[in-house]
Write an enzyme that holds these catalytic residues in place. Structure first.
Site, PDB file in Angstrom:
ATOM      1  N   GLU A  28     -15.059   3.702   9.897  1.00  0.00           N
ATOM      2  CA  GLU A  28     -15.590   4.752  10.757  1.00  0.00           C
ATOM      3  C   GLU A  28     -15.557   6.119  10.094  1.00  0.00           C
ATOM      4  O   GLU A  28     -14.645   6.431   9.308  1.00  0.00           O
ATOM      5  CB  GLU A  28     -14.780   4.832  12.057  1.00  0.00           C
ATOM      6  CG  GLU A  28     -14.892   3.610  12.931  1.00  0.00           C
ATOM      7  CD  GLU A  28     -14.126   3.744  14.234  1.00  0.00           C
ATOM      8  OE1 GLU A  28     -14.165   2.799  15.046  1.00  0.00           O
ATOM      9  OE2 GLU A  28     -13.480   4.797  14.457  1.00  0.00           O
ATOM     10  N   HIS A  55      -1.114   0.300   5.683  1.00  0.00           N
ATOM     11  CA  HIS A  55      -1.655   1.233   6.680  1.00  0.00           C
ATOM     12  C   HIS A  55      -0.745   2.451   6.861  1.00  0.00           C
ATOM     13  O   HIS A  55      -0.334   2.786   7.969  1.00  0.00           O
ATOM     14  CB  HIS A  55      -1.880   0.527   8.022  1.00  0.00           C
ATOM     15  CG  HIS A  55      -2.938  -0.525   7.987  1.00  0.00           C
ATOM     16  ND1 HIS A  55      -3.437  -1.130   9.123  1.00  0.00           N
ATOM     17  CD2 HIS A  55      -3.601  -1.098   6.943  1.00  0.00           C
ATOM     18  CE1 HIS A  55      -4.359  -2.016   8.776  1.00  0.00           C
ATOM     19  NE2 HIS A  55      -4.462  -2.022   7.452  1.00  0.00           N
ATOM     20  N   TYR A  63      -9.706   7.538  19.921  1.00  0.00           N
ATOM     21  CA  TYR A  63     -10.795   6.973  19.115  1.00  0.00           C
ATOM     22  C   TYR A  63     -10.897   5.455  19.232  1.00  0.00           C
ATOM     23  O   TYR A  63     -11.706   4.845  18.533  1.00  0.00           O
ATOM     24  CB  TYR A  63     -10.658   7.444  17.671  1.00  0.00           C
ATOM     25  CG  TYR A  63     -11.002   8.909  17.556  1.00  0.00           C
ATOM     26  CD1 TYR A  63     -12.295   9.331  17.306  1.00  0.00           C
ATOM     27  CD2 TYR A  63     -10.020   9.876  17.779  1.00  0.00           C
ATOM     28  CE1 TYR A  63     -12.615  10.676  17.261  1.00  0.00           C
ATOM     29  CE2 TYR A  63     -10.327  11.232  17.743  1.00  0.00           C
ATOM     30  CZ  TYR A  63     -11.629  11.626  17.485  1.00  0.00           C
ATOM     31  OH  TYR A  63     -11.940  12.961  17.456  1.00  0.00           O
ATOM     32  N   TYR A 119      -9.897 -10.449  10.028  1.00  0.00           N
ATOM     33  CA  TYR A 119     -10.098 -10.922   8.664  1.00  0.00           C
ATOM     34  C   TYR A 119     -10.323 -12.428   8.583  1.00  0.00           C
ATOM     35  O   TYR A 119     -10.897 -12.924   7.616  1.00  0.00           O
ATOM     36  CB  TYR A 119      -8.903 -10.533   7.792  1.00  0.00           C
ATOM     37  CG  TYR A 119      -8.873  -9.066   7.458  1.00  0.00           C
ATOM     38  CD1 TYR A 119      -9.765  -8.515   6.554  1.00  0.00           C
ATOM     39  CD2 TYR A 119      -7.951  -8.220   8.060  1.00  0.00           C
ATOM     40  CE1 TYR A 119      -9.750  -7.166   6.241  1.00  0.00           C
ATOM     41  CE2 TYR A 119      -7.911  -6.871   7.759  1.00  0.00           C
ATOM     42  CZ  TYR A 119      -8.821  -6.355   6.849  1.00  0.00           C
ATOM     43  OH  TYR A 119      -8.792  -5.016   6.556  1.00  0.00           O
ATOM     44  N   GLN A 173       0.811  -1.209   0.000  1.00  0.00           N
ATOM     45  CA  GLN A 173       0.000   0.000   0.000  1.00  0.00           C
ATOM     46  C   GLN A 173       0.848   1.265   0.000  1.00  0.00           C
ATOM     47  O   GLN A 173       0.301   2.370   0.026  1.00  0.00           O
ATOM     48  CB  GLN A 173      -0.935  -0.004   1.215  1.00  0.00           C
ATOM     49  CG  GLN A 173      -1.962  -1.116   1.169  1.00  0.00           C
ATOM     50  CD  GLN A 173      -2.778  -1.216   2.437  1.00  0.00           C
ATOM     51  OE1 GLN A 173      -2.503  -0.562   3.438  1.00  0.00           O
ATOM     52  NE2 GLN A 173      -3.803  -2.057   2.410  1.00  0.00           N
TER      53      GLN A 173
END
Length: 486
Positions: free
Chosen positions: A346, A252, A356, A367, A181
């Site tokens: 979210e 991430h 949070y 997963y 990513q």
């Protein structure tokens, strides 16, 4: 290698049927059966991605070749991927890999045709492609009414001007680690760009002294620079982590930007797959950061005087993987979307010093189908304004303030990768009171931004395209002429 469902869901009869499938009719029949039973619910029936990433775009999160084979056999625990070595033989793993590579190389996935018009509750939207053939475009940032820049995850920065994509990338952009990513990620122009020319980039960065014989540790990095003669110049580092806090994963990275009216720059850094680090305020990942445009730290940041914190830039924590940031055009407050695990994406209203909750509380599961946490709420941990279950793989976020769609003033537009969606959210008093899906199944939505012309621009992957959604006055929608929000 992305995630798979647990092999416990596969029965011996299924494996027997898969192995005995007629190879002469379809050489990938066995692998297709295995994939359908164990992979499709996360990665999509067509391999384009679901709760987990696409397997058909050439991007592999955990290496390639033998590394992929080892990831399937041994699993990747920090990413929630179970081991399949006791359930699949080497031959079956090889069949599965060959099938995925076949889909990728043979381009079995047909690019969806763009419609001319999309009807919505209030307007008919004219769909116009403005850039095509891009290589995993990640973000779009507007410089003025006629010029935008598009990042490609592989590391190139493209100029879109005068209605055409410049054939040559911007020269001399920073080197990125284009793996998994990671790559060249978000882009935003300084609010005073017309005066100072500053442009901000986020990307996956490796340390200069990394051992070439090993996979280098990486972390999100923020820089700013100017473009002169089609060349990136005057680069300054705005924010970077200390070397000891770089990690070896390739996912991430977070990376979205938002400026607020007081001139502060907000950006997210994902947990990098190290979920417990999101709760540690001495570490940079799993957080929203807030700095001045030059990288200095505002004196009223919540942890600026913390004796335990190395990052005075830290503004919030407990954020899994922020992939959308947007500033409300009236209140000036920052909103955020972040990926949950399997379920539990979210929408959050960002406030100084707030926790949070990730990974202590979540509306998602692992997963592999197992329970990640029994808690969806806990004292001292902030609830999301909205959560998506199942996940849409939230990515890209913008508030609308233009004139093409008066009924949509101050509405929030959220993109989703796996659901290939753009959703319009009506926000009143910090609550979402209405939701409408205005775009579906045209590609994986990577970014959504309002343009200076008041149109909505959507960055798509599979295909690599930027489209413009404009108000088609020749096809008035049912809400035209009534400018009140629902």
């Amino acid at each position: 290698m992305p995630h798979f469902r647990p092999a416990a869901l596969l029965t011996p009869l299924l494996f027997a049927a898969a192995v005995s499938a007629p190879a002469a009719a379809d050489p990938h029949a066995a692998a297709k059966a295995i994939y359908a039973a164990s992979c499709a619910s996360c990665h999509g029936e067509d391999l384009r991605g679901g709760g987990a990433s696409s397997l058909a775009d050439g991007v592999w999160l955990h290496g390639s070749g033998g590394q992929v084979r080892r990831s399937i056999a041994a699993g990747v625990p920090e990413a929630g991927m179970p081991a399949f070595g006791n359930e699949l033989s080497d031959e079956e793993i090889g069949q599965l890999m060959a099938y995925m590579r076949h889909v990728e190389s043979e381009s079995e996935l047909l690019e969806p045709a763009l419609p001319d018009l999309i009807p919505t509750r209030d307007y008919d939207l004219r769909v116009t492609p403005v850039a095509e053939g891009l290589d995993v475009p990640w973000a779009i940032g507007f410089l003025d009414a006629d010029t935008a820049l598009v990042t490609e995850r592989g590391g190139t920065l493209r100029l879109l001007g005068g209605g055409a994509l410049h054939p040559d990338p911007i020269r001399n952009t920073p080197a990125v680690v284009a793996e998994g990513q990671g790559g060249l990620l978000d882009i935003i122009a300084d609010p005073d760009y017309a005066t100072n020319g500053w442009i901000y980039l986020s990307y996956s960065h490796a340390l200069a002294d990394a051992d070439p014989a090993t996979q280098p540790a990486t972390m999100t990095r923020v820089v700013r620079g100017r473009i002169q003669d089609h060349t990136w110049a005057d680069q300054e580092v705005v924010w970077e982590a200390v070397p000891d806090h770089y990690v070896n994963t390739r996912y991430h990275f977070g990376s979205r930007f938002a400026f607020t009216p007081d001139g502060h720059l907000y950006f997210g850094v994902g947990d990098r797959g190290k979920q417990d680090m999101a709760q540690d305020i001495t570490l940079p990942n799993g957080k929203i950061h807030r700095v001045n445009p030059d990288g200095s730290v505002p004196s009223d940041n919540p942890f600026v005087n913390s004796p335990d914190g190395e990052y005075a830039s830290l503004f919030t924590f407990g954020n899994r993987n922020p992939q959308g940031l947007a500033t409300h055009p009236v209140t000036g407050r920052v909103w955020e979307t972040e990926h949950g695990p399997q379920g539990g994406d979210e929408l959050n209203l960002i406030a100084a010093g707030v926790n949070y909750g990730w990974p202590v509380i979540s509306y998602g599961i692992n997963y592999n189908g197992s329970v990640m946490t029994e808690l969806t709420a806990k004292d001292g941990l902030r609830q999301p304004v909205l959560y998506w279950k199942p996940s849409i793989a939230a990515c890209g976020l913008t508030f609308y303030s233009g004139d093409q769609f008066p009924r949509w003033k101050n509405n929030l537009f959220a993109g989703g990768l796996s659901y290939e969606t753009v959703q319009r959210l009506v926000v009143v008093d910090d609550r979402v009171i209405y939701k409408e899906e205005i775009l579906k199944n045209l590609g994986r939505v990577r970014d959504v931004q309002e343009g200076p012309d008041g149109a909505i621009y959507v960055v798509l992957n599979d295909p690599g395209t930027v489209i413009r959604l404009s108000h088609d006055a020749t096809h008035p929608g049912p809400g035209d002429g009534n400018e009140a929000n629902p």
